[in-house]
Scaffold this motif. Sequence first.
Motif, mmCIF file in Angstrom:
data_model
loop_
_atom_site.group_PDB
_atom_site.id
_atom_site.type_symbol
_atom_site.label_atom_id
_atom_site.label_comp_id
_atom_site.label_asym_id
_atom_site.label_seq_id
_atom_site.Cartn_x
_atom_site.Cartn_y
_atom_site.Cartn_z
ATOM 1 N N LYS A 1 -96.847 28.891 -0.248
ATOM 2 C CA LYS A 1 -97.977 27.992 -0.494
ATOM 3 C C LYS A 1 -98.843 28.476 -1.659
ATOM 4 O O LYS A 1 -99.204 27.714 -2.533
ATOM 5 N N ASP A 2 -99.188 29.747 -1.685
ATOM 6 C CA ASP A 2 -100.113 30.258 -2.696
ATOM 7 C C ASP A 2 -99.431 30.733 -3.970
ATOM 8 O O ASP A 2 -100.039 30.784 -5.022
ATOM 9 N N GLU A 3 -98.169 31.095 -3.885
ATOM 10 C CA GLU A 3 -97.472 31.672 -5.041
ATOM 11 C C GLU A 3 -96.231 30.838 -5.341
ATOM 12 O O GLU A 3 -95.117 31.203 -5.025
ATOM 13 N N THR A 4 -96.434 29.706 -5.932
ATOM 14 C CA THR A 4 -95.358 28.752 -6.168
ATOM 15 C C THR A 4 -94.506 29.170 -7.370
ATOM 16 O O THR A 4 -95.013 29.455 -8.432
ATOM 17 N N ALA A 5 -93.201 29.171 -7.158
ATOM 18 C CA ALA A 5 -92.267 29.480 -8.234
ATOM 19 C C ALA A 5 -92.053 28.229 -9.084
ATOM 20 O O ALA A 5 -91.854 27.146 -8.558
ATOM 21 N N ASP A 6 -92.101 28.395 -10.403
ATOM 22 C CA ASP A 6 -91.798 27.251 -11.259
ATOM 23 C C ASP A 6 -90.286 27.006 -11.227
ATOM 24 O O ASP A 6 -89.532 27.787 -10.664
ATOM 25 N N GLU A 7 -89.845 25.909 -11.820
ATOM 26 C CA GLU A 7 -88.435 25.531 -11.750
ATOM 27 C C GLU A 7 -87.515 26.589 -12.327
ATOM 28 O O GLU A 7 -86.450 26.863 -11.774
ATOM 29 N N ASP A 8 -87.891 27.197 -13.456
ATOM 30 C CA ASP A 8 -87.055 28.230 -14.075
ATOM 31 C C ASP A 8 -86.941 29.458 -13.187
ATOM 32 O O ASP A 8 -85.857 30.009 -13.003
ATOM 33 N N SER A 9 -88.065 29.897 -12.648
ATOM 34 C CA SER A 9 -88.068 31.062 -11.764
ATOM 35 C C SER A 9 -87.233 30.792 -10.524
ATOM 36 O O SER A 9 -86.431 31.628 -10.100
ATOM 37 N N PHE A 10 -87.434 29.614 -9.941
ATOM 38 C CA PHE A 10 -86.685 29.267 -8.736
ATOM 39 C C PHE A 10 -85.190 29.197 -9.023
ATOM 40 O O PHE A 10 -84.375 29.649 -8.217
ATOM 41 N N ALA A 11 -84.813 28.676 -10.186
ATOM 42 C CA ALA A 11 -83.399 28.610 -10.571
ATOM 43 C C ALA A 11 -82.808 30.012 -10.711
ATOM 44 O O ALA A 11 -81.661 30.251 -10.309
ATOM 45 N N GLN A 12 -83.577 30.945 -11.259
ATOM 46 C CA GLN A 12 -83.109 32.328 -11.392
ATOM 47 C C GLN A 12 -82.936 32.978 -10.019
ATOM 48 O O GLN A 12 -81.976 33.711 -9.792
ATOM 49 N N ILE A 13 -83.858 32.703 -9.123
ATOM 50 C CA ILE A 13 -83.764 33.243 -7.765
ATOM 51 C C ILE A 13 -82.537 32.657 -7.067
ATOM 52 O O ILE A 13 -81.748 33.370 -6.446
ATOM 53 N N GLU A 14 -82.360 31.352 -7.193
ATOM 54 C CA GLU A 14 -81.212 30.675 -6.583
ATOM 55 C C GLU A 14 -79.897 31.226 -7.130
ATOM 56 O O GLU A 14 -78.937 31.455 -6.374
ATOM 57 N N GLU A 15 -79.847 31.462 -8.429
ATOM 58 C CA GLU A 15 -78.638 32.006 -9.060
ATOM 59 C C GLU A 15 -78.306 33.396 -8.519
ATOM 60 O O GLU A 15 -77.157 33.699 -8.209
ATOM 61 N N GLU A 16 -79.317 34.236 -8.381
ATOM 62 C CA GLU A 16 -79.097 35.593 -7.871
ATOM 63 C C GLU A 16 -78.651 35.555 -6.414
ATOM 64 O O GLU A 16 -77.735 36.284 -6.018
ATOM 65 N N LEU A 17 -79.274 34.729 -5.610
ATOM 66 C CA LEU A 17 -78.891 34.637 -4.197
ATOM 67 C C LEU A 17 -77.465 34.116 -4.052
ATOM 68 O O LEU A 17 -76.713 34.573 -3.184
ATOM 69 N N ALA A 18 -77.079 33.173 -4.898
ATOM 70 C CA ALA A 18 -75.725 32.616 -4.844
ATOM 71 C C ALA A 18 -74.668 33.695 -5.088
ATOM 72 O O ALA A 18 -73.576 33.639 -4.506
ATOM 73 N N LYS A 19 -74.988 34.684 -5.902
ATOM 74 C CA LYS A 19 -74.058 35.801 -6.150
ATOM 75 C C LYS A 19 -73.774 36.581 -4.873
ATOM 76 O O LYS A 19 -72.769 37.271 -4.770
ATOM 77 N N HIS A 20 -74.667 36.465 -3.906
ATOM 78 C CA HIS A 20 -74.545 37.187 -2.635
ATOM 79 C C HIS A 20 -74.208 36.236 -1.483
ATOM 80 O O HIS A 20 -74.445 36.560 -0.319
ATOM 81 N N ASP A 21 -73.676 35.076 -1.813
ATOM 82 C CA ASP A 21 -73.298 34.052 -0.832
ATOM 83 C C ASP A 21 -74.457 33.628 0.056
ATOM 84 O O ASP A 21 -74.307 33.429 1.266
ATOM 85 N N ILE A 22 -75.622 33.484 -0.548
ATOM 86 C CA ILE A 22 -76.807 33.015 0.152
ATOM 87 C C ILE A 22 -77.168 31.650 -0.426
ATOM 88 O O ILE A 22 -77.337 31.507 -1.627
ATOM 89 N N LYS A 23 -77.281 30.672 0.457
ATOM 90 C CA LYS A 23 -77.609 29.309 0.047
ATOM 91 C C LYS A 23 -79.093 29.049 0.292
ATOM 92 O O LYS A 23 -79.725 29.724 1.102
ATOM 93 N N ILE A 24 -79.622 28.049 -0.401
ATOM 94 C CA ILE A 24 -81.031 27.680 -0.242
ATOM 95 C C ILE A 24 -81.117 26.270 0.314
ATOM 96 O O ILE A 24 -80.415 25.373 -0.145
ATOM 97 N N LYS A 25 -81.969 26.113 1.300
ATOM 98 C CA LYS A 25 -82.272 24.786 1.853
ATOM 99 C C LYS A 25 -83.778 24.607 1.725
ATOM 100 O O LYS A 25 -84.551 25.466 2.139
ATOM 101 N N VAL A 26 -84.193 23.516 1.098
ATOM 102 C CA VAL A 26 -85.619 23.260 0.886
ATOM 103 C C VAL A 26 -86.184 22.540 2.109
ATOM 104 O O VAL A 26 -85.640 21.537 2.562
ATOM 105 N N LEU A 27 -87.276 23.088 2.602
ATOM 106 C CA LEU A 27 -87.963 22.526 3.756
ATOM 107 C C LEU A 27 -89.197 21.798 3.259
ATOM 108 O O LEU A 27 -90.088 22.401 2.670
#
Length: 102
Positions: A32-58
């Motif tokens: 809520k207080d520390e929102t990731a911008d689209e680029d940052s979120f894409a980088q996080i998603e890319e790194e997690l995907a390397k570790h077979d971690i998926k993201i689901k937006v709530l």
Amino acid sequence: MVNVEKTNQTLLRKFAEKQDYEKRKIVFWYEKDETADEDSFAQIEEELAKHDIKIKVLADNFYEVKKFLEVEDTASNYLINSQDEERGPEDNWLLDIQMYSG
């Protein structure tokens, strides 16, 4: 602004803390207080995907996410990401999942 490297390290550490009884790991991230911008979120998603971690937006889709995690995909590791504050126990349809997750 989110520090992508630090966020990735923290999230990966959470996923590494899997208990013996866990077949998969689900981590909830309320930002809520520390929102990731689209680029940052894409980088996080890319790194997690390397570790077979998926993201689901709530968003306002608690029932949909609950059904997805408990019926449709019961094997994958997930980061559940929300731009809102965590709801109280009486309004949180995912509380049971949160209780056995991170």
